[in-house]
Each structure stands twice: as structure tokens, then as C-alpha cells.
Design a protein around this motif. Structure first.
Motif, PDB file in Angstrom:
ATOM      1  N   GLU A  70      46.696 -38.603   9.054  1.00 46.64           N
ATOM      2  CA  GLU A  70      46.340 -38.225   7.736  1.00 46.64           C
ATOM      3  C   GLU A  70      45.318 -39.107   7.233  1.00 46.64           C
ATOM      4  O   GLU A  70      44.191 -38.332   6.499  1.00 46.64           O
ATOM      5  N   GLU A  71      45.198 -40.203   7.268  1.00 47.70           N
ATOM      6  CA  GLU A  71      44.337 -41.100   6.959  1.00 47.70           C
ATOM      7  C   GLU A  71      42.796 -40.748   7.528  1.00 47.70           C
ATOM      8  O   GLU A  71      41.765 -40.902   7.080  1.00 47.70           O
ATOM      9  N   ALA A  96      41.473 -37.676  -3.628  1.00 47.69           N
ATOM     10  CA  ALA A  96      42.853 -37.986  -4.144  1.00 47.69           C
ATOM     11  C   ALA A  96      43.541 -36.658  -4.753  1.00 47.69           C
ATOM     12  O   ALA A  96      44.653 -36.401  -4.532  1.00 47.69           O
ATOM     13  N   LEU A  97      42.635 -35.781  -5.541  1.00 41.98           N
ATOM     14  CA  LEU A  97      43.414 -34.962  -6.330  1.00 41.98           C
ATOM     15  C   LEU A  97      43.559 -33.803  -5.303  1.00 41.98           C
ATOM     16  O   LEU A  97      44.607 -32.987  -5.299  1.00 41.98           O
ATOM     17  N   MET A  98      42.701 -33.635  -4.259  1.00 38.45           N
ATOM     18  CA  MET A  98      42.880 -32.495  -3.219  1.00 38.45           C
ATOM     19  C   MET A  98      44.299 -32.974  -2.260  1.00 38.45           C
ATOM     20  O   MET A  98      45.252 -32.196  -1.955  1.00 38.45           O
ATOM     21  N   TYR A  99      44.243 -34.378  -1.944  1.00 29.06           N
ATOM     22  CA  TYR A  99      45.332 -34.683  -1.112  1.00 29.06           C
ATOM     23  C   TYR A  99      46.762 -34.362  -1.935  1.00 29.06           C
ATOM     24  O   TYR A  99      47.820 -33.655  -1.519  1.00 29.06           O
ATOM     25  N   LEU A 116      49.719 -38.140  -5.008  1.00 29.87           N
ATOM     26  CA  LEU A 116      48.495 -38.447  -6.149  1.00 29.87           C
ATOM     27  C   LEU A 116      48.358 -39.990  -6.035  1.00 29.87           C
ATOM     28  O   LEU A 116      47.398 -40.542  -5.974  1.00 29.87           O
ATOM     29  N   VAL A 117      49.421 -40.651  -6.542  1.00 36.00           N
ATOM     30  CA  VAL A 117      49.496 -42.134  -6.484  1.00 36.00           C
ATOM     31  C   VAL A 117      48.966 -43.006  -5.165  1.00 36.00           C
ATOM     32  O   VAL A 117      48.013 -43.651  -5.044  1.00 36.00           O
ATOM     33  N   CYS A 118      49.553 -42.594  -4.117  1.00 39.71           N
ATOM     34  CA  CYS A 118      49.254 -42.714  -2.791  1.00 39.71           C
ATOM     35  C   CYS A 118      47.555 -42.521  -2.473  1.00 39.71           C
ATOM     36  O   CYS A 118      46.902 -43.377  -1.881  1.00 39.71           O
ATOM     37  N   GLY A 119      47.418 -41.244  -2.765  1.00 40.98           N
ATOM     38  CA  GLY A 119      45.905 -41.014  -2.289  1.00 40.98           C
ATOM     39  C   GLY A 119      44.946 -41.729  -3.146  1.00 40.98           C
ATOM     40  O   GLY A 119      44.152 -41.910  -2.706  1.00 40.98           O
ATOM     41  N   ILE A 120      45.238 -42.188  -4.218  1.00 40.09           N
ATOM     42  CA  ILE A 120      44.506 -42.781  -5.448  1.00 40.09           C
ATOM     43  C   ILE A 120      44.147 -44.431  -4.695  1.00 40.09           C
ATOM     44  O   ILE A 120      43.361 -44.961  -4.508  1.00 40.09           O
ATOM     45  N   TYR A 121      45.374 -44.864  -4.369  1.00 43.19           N
ATOM     46  CA  TYR A 121      45.455 -46.060  -3.867  1.00 43.19           C
ATOM     47  C   TYR A 121      44.659 -46.123  -2.357  1.00 43.19           C
ATOM     48  O   TYR A 121      43.897 -47.071  -2.051  1.00 43.19           O
ATOM     49  N   TRP A 122      45.044 -45.094  -1.280  1.00 40.54           N
ATOM     50  CA  TRP A 122      44.463 -45.229  -0.314  1.00 40.54           C
ATOM     51  C   TRP A 122      43.140 -44.916  -0.171  1.00 40.54           C
ATOM     52  O   TRP A 122      42.317 -45.671   0.530  1.00 40.54           O
ATOM     53  N   GLY A 123      42.569 -44.067  -1.087  1.00 42.39           N
ATOM     54  CA  GLY A 123      41.282 -43.739  -1.298  1.00 42.39           C
ATOM     55  C   GLY A 123      40.568 -44.863  -1.821  1.00 42.39           C
ATOM     56  O   GLY A 123      39.394 -45.178  -1.217  1.00 42.39           O
ATOM     57  N   TRP A 124      40.944 -45.640  -2.849  1.00 42.71           N
ATOM     58  CA  TRP A 124      40.299 -46.837  -3.195  1.00 42.71           C
ATOM     59  C   TRP A 124      40.416 -48.011  -2.352  1.00 42.71           C
ATOM     60  O   TRP A 124      39.020 -48.424  -2.126  1.00 42.71           O
TER      61      TRP A 124
END
Length: 153
Positions: A70-71, A96-99, A116-124
Motif C-alpha cells: 500500500e505504501e 490522503a483524501l483519496m486514500y 484518513l488519519v493514517c493517510g495524513i500521518y504516513w503522507g507527512w
């Protein structure tokens, strides 16, 4: 000459949404098998489009599980492509929004919020480090925790 990945990005997002629908709504086969095959398929497409997306240290076949795949797909391909096209911040937020968005098809709002929360964190993390190593480790620990150690289902 660098290939324009934007059209492939939208095609793969559409494919991901279909796969998530089949996986979470239709449920034709074992979830873990279907999830593994789905994300491996998306990574395969991503690697065909952009072979340079894997920027991790010493990745081996035993590391290829759902979280790492996934990453590679979401941060390595989608976020990287969008960041080049729209700028680093817009690419990061949109990814993050698309994830989270592809998880809406599951009908599980807790999963959507977690994505969403994980996507924001992992994206950052990916945006700051420009490497998938720590993002993959974080995602693998997350998966181990919520699916094995403290399952919520």
C-alpha cells in the motif's frame, strides 16, 4: 523523457475503488488473499508506470505484504506523482483524501476515519523524509496491531 503519470494515477484510483468494493462489499474470496492480490496488482501497475517509486533500503520479498505494498502504491506512486504535478503540499493532502476516499466504498466509517488519519500521518512522513522505509515500518506495525494484536472486528 519523463512519462506523464497523471492519466495512470486516475486509472489506478478507479481500479483501487473497484477492488475495495469487491473486497469489502461483494466479498467473493478470503479477505487477506484478495487484499494481498489487489495491492500487489496496484503495485505492479505502479512499477510499470514508474520504476523509480521504490526508494526503500534493502527491500526483500518477505517484506512484501499489504502495508508495504500500500505504501509503495499510495505514497511512492500516487503522492509522488501528484506532488510533481500539483506541488508537494497539494499532492500530499490530495493523496490522503483519496486514500480515505477509496475506503468509503466499504461502508465502514471507522475504517474511513482511520484511513484518513493514517493517510495524513504516513503522507507527512513520506513528504518529509522522501523515503518509504519508515512509512512501510509504521504501516506494518499498524496492521499488526489492529489485525493481529488488538483486532477491532
Amino acid at each position: 523523457m519523463e512519462r506523464n503519470n497523471t492519466k495512470y494515477l486516475f486509472i489506478t484510483i478507479f481500479i483501487a475503488a473497484i477492488l475495495w468494493y469487491v473486497m469489502f462489499v461483494i466479498k467473493p474470496i478470503n479477505f487477506w488473499l484478495e487484499m494481498s492480490l489487489s495491492i500487489i496488482f496496484l503495485v505492479f501497475i505502479s512499477l510499470i508506470v514508474d520504476k523509480k517509486i521504490i526508494r526503500v533500503d534493502k527491500i526483500t520479498l518477505k517484506n512484501i505484504v499489504i502495508g508495504p505494498c500500500e505504501e509503495i502504491y499510495w505514497r511512492g506512486f500516487i503522492q509522488n506523482t501528484l506532488s510533481k504535478k500539483l506541488g508537494e503540499n497539494k499532492g500530499y493532502i490530495l493523496t490522503a483524501l483519496m486514500y480515505a476516499g477509496v475506503h468509503i466504498i466499504t461502508g465502514n466509517m471507522m475504517l474511513v476515519i482511520a484511513a484518513l488519519v493514517c493517510g495524513i500521518y504516513w503522507g507527512w512522513m513520506y513528504k518529509k523524509q522522501k523515503s518509504l522505509s519508515s512509512v512501510i515500518i509504521s504501516h506494518a506495525i499498524w496492521d499488526l496491531t489492529i489485525f493481529v494484536l488488538l483486532p477491532i472486528m
